[in-house]
Design an enzyme around this catalytic site. Structure first.
Site, PDB file in Angstrom:
ATOM      1  N   ASN A  84      33.367  43.138  37.355  1.00 56.91           N
ATOM      2  CA  ASN A  84      34.705  43.701  37.601  1.00 56.91           C
ATOM      3  C   ASN A  84      35.316  43.274  38.931  1.00 56.91           C
ATOM      4  O   ASN A  84      36.537  43.244  39.079  1.00 56.91           O
ATOM      5  CB  ASN A  84      34.680  45.228  37.469  1.00 56.91           C
ATOM      6  CG  ASN A  84      33.870  45.906  38.525  1.00 56.91           C
ATOM      7  OD1 ASN A  84      32.975  45.303  39.116  1.00 56.91           O
ATOM      8  ND2 ASN A  84      34.168  47.165  38.776  1.00 56.91           N
TER       9      ASN A  84
ATOM     10  N   GLU B  52      24.174  50.334  43.071  1.00 56.31           N
ATOM     11  CA  GLU B  52      25.527  50.904  42.998  1.00 56.31           C
ATOM     12  C   GLU B  52      25.863  51.034  41.524  1.00 56.31           C
ATOM     13  O   GLU B  52      25.941  50.014  40.827  1.00 56.31           O
ATOM     14  CB  GLU B  52      26.545  49.976  43.656  1.00 56.31           C
ATOM     15  CG  GLU B  52      26.547  49.996  45.163  1.00 56.31           C
ATOM     16  CD  GLU B  52      26.774  51.366  45.735  1.00 56.31           C
ATOM     17  OE1 GLU B  52      27.377  52.230  45.071  1.00 56.31           O
ATOM     18  OE2 GLU B  52      26.311  51.579  46.864  1.00 56.31           O
TER      19      GLU B  52
ATOM     20  N   GLU C  48      26.875  49.542  50.667  1.00 58.16           N
ATOM     21  CA  GLU C  48      27.353  48.188  50.934  1.00 58.16           C
ATOM     22  C   GLU C  48      28.506  48.328  51.925  1.00 58.16           C
ATOM     23  O   GLU C  48      28.925  49.432  52.263  1.00 58.16           O
ATOM     24  CB  GLU C  48      27.805  47.538  49.628  1.00 58.16           C
ATOM     25  CG  GLU C  48      26.676  47.523  48.605  1.00 58.16           C
ATOM     26  CD  GLU C  48      26.870  46.531  47.478  1.00 58.16           C
ATOM     27  OE1 GLU C  48      27.562  46.881  46.515  1.00 58.16           O
ATOM     28  OE2 GLU C  48      26.327  45.413  47.568  1.00 58.16           O
TER      29      GLU C  48
ATOM     30  N   CYS D  25      34.355  50.901  39.353  1.00 59.67           N
ATOM     31  CA  CYS D  25      33.413  52.032  39.474  1.00 59.67           C
ATOM     32  C   CYS D  25      34.145  53.198  40.099  1.00 59.67           C
ATOM     33  O   CYS D  25      33.781  54.347  39.893  1.00 59.67           O
ATOM     34  CB  CYS D  25      32.213  51.712  40.348  1.00 59.67           C
ATOM     35  SG  CYS D  25      31.805  50.018  40.504  1.00 59.67           S
TER      36      CYS D  25
HETATM   37  C1  UN1 Z   1      34.681  49.123  42.308  1.00 56.99           C
HETATM   38  O1  UN1 Z   1      35.182  50.229  42.272  1.00 56.99           O
HETATM   39  O2  UN1 Z   1      34.085  48.667  41.317  1.00 56.99           O
HETATM   40  O3  UN1 Z   1      37.666  50.182  46.510  1.00 56.99           O
HETATM   41  C2  UN1 Z   1      34.788  48.289  43.538  1.00 56.99           C
HETATM   42  C3  UN1 Z   1      38.219  49.398  45.766  1.00 56.99           C
HETATM   43  C4  UN1 Z   1      37.813  47.937  45.840  1.00 56.99           C
HETATM   44  C5  UN1 Z   1      36.402  47.756  45.402  1.00 56.99           C
HETATM   45  C6  UN1 Z   1      36.104  48.547  44.170  1.00 56.99           C
HETATM   46  N1  UN1 Z   1      37.998  47.471  47.184  1.00 56.99           N
HETATM   47  O4  UN1 Z   1      39.055  49.751  44.982  1.00 56.99           O
END
Ligand code: UN1
Length: 497
Positions: free
Chosen positions: A153, A251, A465, A285
């Site tokens: 993603n 994660e 991370e 996520c």
């Molecule tokens: C994710 O949610 O899969 O915080 C990563 C965000 C992005 C990274 C998301 N900078 O929305």
């Protein structure tokens, strides 16, 4: 145009897998558009990559961190120059709209420059010794060969969260890109190679989780594992790594809630909810998958939200006017369909969407209509389980405390958000929401690379991370004592003199 064939990177050479087989990478917006064929690698390919990484580690760990950082700066500069090309290629393999893939490449650029800065920090700690004429310090040491398993993603940003801190800390890496989006990882690594990264310091092996991912986790010379993906796979990765006493950063899922209180700026909350729920087609996520809205404003909020969801333009992410791209593959479409059925059976009220888009221009891709369920109750599966698609549930609450309880009443703990103008409630929420990330007056997405990223409860296993969290994972502490007294001094014993 002939189909492009992409190779593994092992020991500084682009090589074919020993299997002689490849996996096809297709554009989810146009299934007949083949992005390329990528190596369907075997455990033996992983072994070769790990051996190359172990060999390269002997010199990379001794390269001064500021020199390692120079390569990251140059790689960041390469990404700046190639941003548009890499974003276009990412939209083609992953589907999300160009504005977002530009953001994804930008996130890798930000990580490159931030982590390059770490090359002149990597701070340790000095502290007085309890004994005379003795010096004490703790220094950060690299871990060794790190194995990385990336999701589809954020096909460049998340590999950059893993590779770049690992590199500046003096580790060497073997990365397995997601099967659906290997090109963006290869592009990131190409930017590093062109910046002068020595052979073997980063190795790329494409292929399946069972053939490539598991061998990486199990390989005795791999000293640490970083995994981003589903909780289902993460459990196997974590259990396997635990049996080998290997540091392992996981994660995984989320079921992120946005709380909208009755004093919220409604327009702002609507904008945020739309972006949080349907940005990246809900495939983050951190996506907003639950909206907990105060009863007094629920009716108005739902009406406006559904209107705006229906106005979103779904289509091929390469078209600049499109706001919501396709889902990544058939399996994800099926998951969205399944959860819509579950929600209906549970008694949730479908307000819009609820089905794949298959007609006309949509026929050739994996499109799903932005979907809103109202009348969702906290215990329903649609309010508890991750969908990873453009499907959002609206729940109602009658107080701030109830909203917090609903938000916390799930197995995950990644991201949360609260819309209010009441500073007292905002601070209570920052303290009481069970999550690794809390936003006030902003949606659940939008993490920046210099802050720790990760979650509590079943979202992760305690690692982070981003920012200093990544430096902590990719280094191990060594405590060093230097006695310059020229006599034996016994700690805890000779301390009274
Ligand atoms: C994710 O949610 O899969 O915080 C990563 C965000 C992005 C990274 C998301 N900078 O929305």
């Amino acid at each position: 145009m002939p189909t492009r064939i992409f190779l593994n990177l092992i020991g500084g050479r682009w090589v074919a897998s020993r299997t002689g087989k490849t996996l096809r990478n297709i554009n989810p917006a146009r299934k007949d558009d083949v992005v390329g064929e990528f190596q369907a690698s075997s455990p033996e390919d992983v072994d070769a990559a790990v051996n190359a990484a172990a060999e390269a580690w002997k010199t990379w760990r001794l390269t001064p961190a500021p020199q390692r950082a120079q390569i990251l700066y140059r790689a960041g500069q390469n990404l700046v120059e190639r941003k548009e090309q890499y974003a276009q290629e990412m939209t083609r393999e992953m589907g999300k709209v160009l504005a977002e893939t530009r953001g994804d490449v930008q996130e890798a650029i930000d990580t490159a420059f931030y982590m390059a800065g770490e090359g002149r920090r990597l701070f340790g700690v000095t502290t007085p010794s309890e004994l005379r004429n003795k010096f004490a310090m703790s220094v950060r040491m690299p871990v060794g060969v790190c194995g990385m398993i990336a999701p589809w993603n954020f096909p460049m940003a998340i590999p950059s969260w893993k590779l770049l801190p690992a590199l500046v800390c003096g580790n060497t890496c073997v990365i397995k890109p997601a099967t659906d989006t290997p090109l963006s990882t290869i592009n990131l690594v190409q930017a590093l190679v062109d910046a002068g990264l020595p052979p073997g310091v980063v190795n790329v092996v494409t292929g399946s989780g069972s053939q490539v991912g598991m061998r990486l986790v199990e390989h005795p010379r791999v000293q640490a594992i970083s995994f981003t993906g589903s909780s289902e796979v993460g459990r196997v990765v974590g259990q396997t790594a635990a049996g080998l006493f290997k540091p392992c950063s996981l994660e995984m899922g989320g079921k992120n809630a946005m709380i909208v209180l009755d004093d919220a700026n409604l327009d702002l909350a609507l904008d945020g909810a739309l972006w949080g729920a349907f940005g990246t087609t809900g495939q983050r996520c951190t996506a907003t998958s639950r909206i907990i809205v105060h009863r007094d404003i629920a009716k108005e909020f739902i009406r406006e939200f559904v209107d705006r969801a229906e106005d979103l333009k779904v289509g091929d992410g390469l078209d600049e006017s499109v706001q919501v791209g396709p889902q990544i593959n058939r399996q994800q479409i099926e998951t969205s369909i399944r959860y819509c059925e579950i929600a209906r059976k549970e008694g949730a009220k479908l307000m819009t969407g609820g089905k794949p888009l298959t007609k006309g221009a949509y026929a050739n891709g994996y499109f799903f209509a932005p979907t809103v369920f109202a009348k969702v109750k906290p215990g329903m599966r649609i309010a508890q389980e991750e969908v990873f698609g453009p499907v959002v549930s609206i729940l109602e609450c009658s107080s701030f405390d109830e909203a917090i309880a609903i938000s916390n009443g799930i197995q995950y703990g990644l991201s949360t958000s609260l819309y209010t103008r009441d500073v007292n409630r905002a601070f209570r929420a920052m303290r009481d929401l069970e999550a690794g990330i809390t936003y006030i007056n902003a949606p659940t997405i939008g993490a920046e690379v210099h802050l720790p990223f990760g979650g509590v409860k079943q979202t992760g296993n305690g690692h982070r991370e981003g920012g200093i969290g990544a430096i902590d994972f990719y280094t191990t502490w060594k405590s060093v004592y230097v006695d310059y007294s020229d006599k034996l001094q016994r700690a805890q014993i000779d301390t009274g003199e």
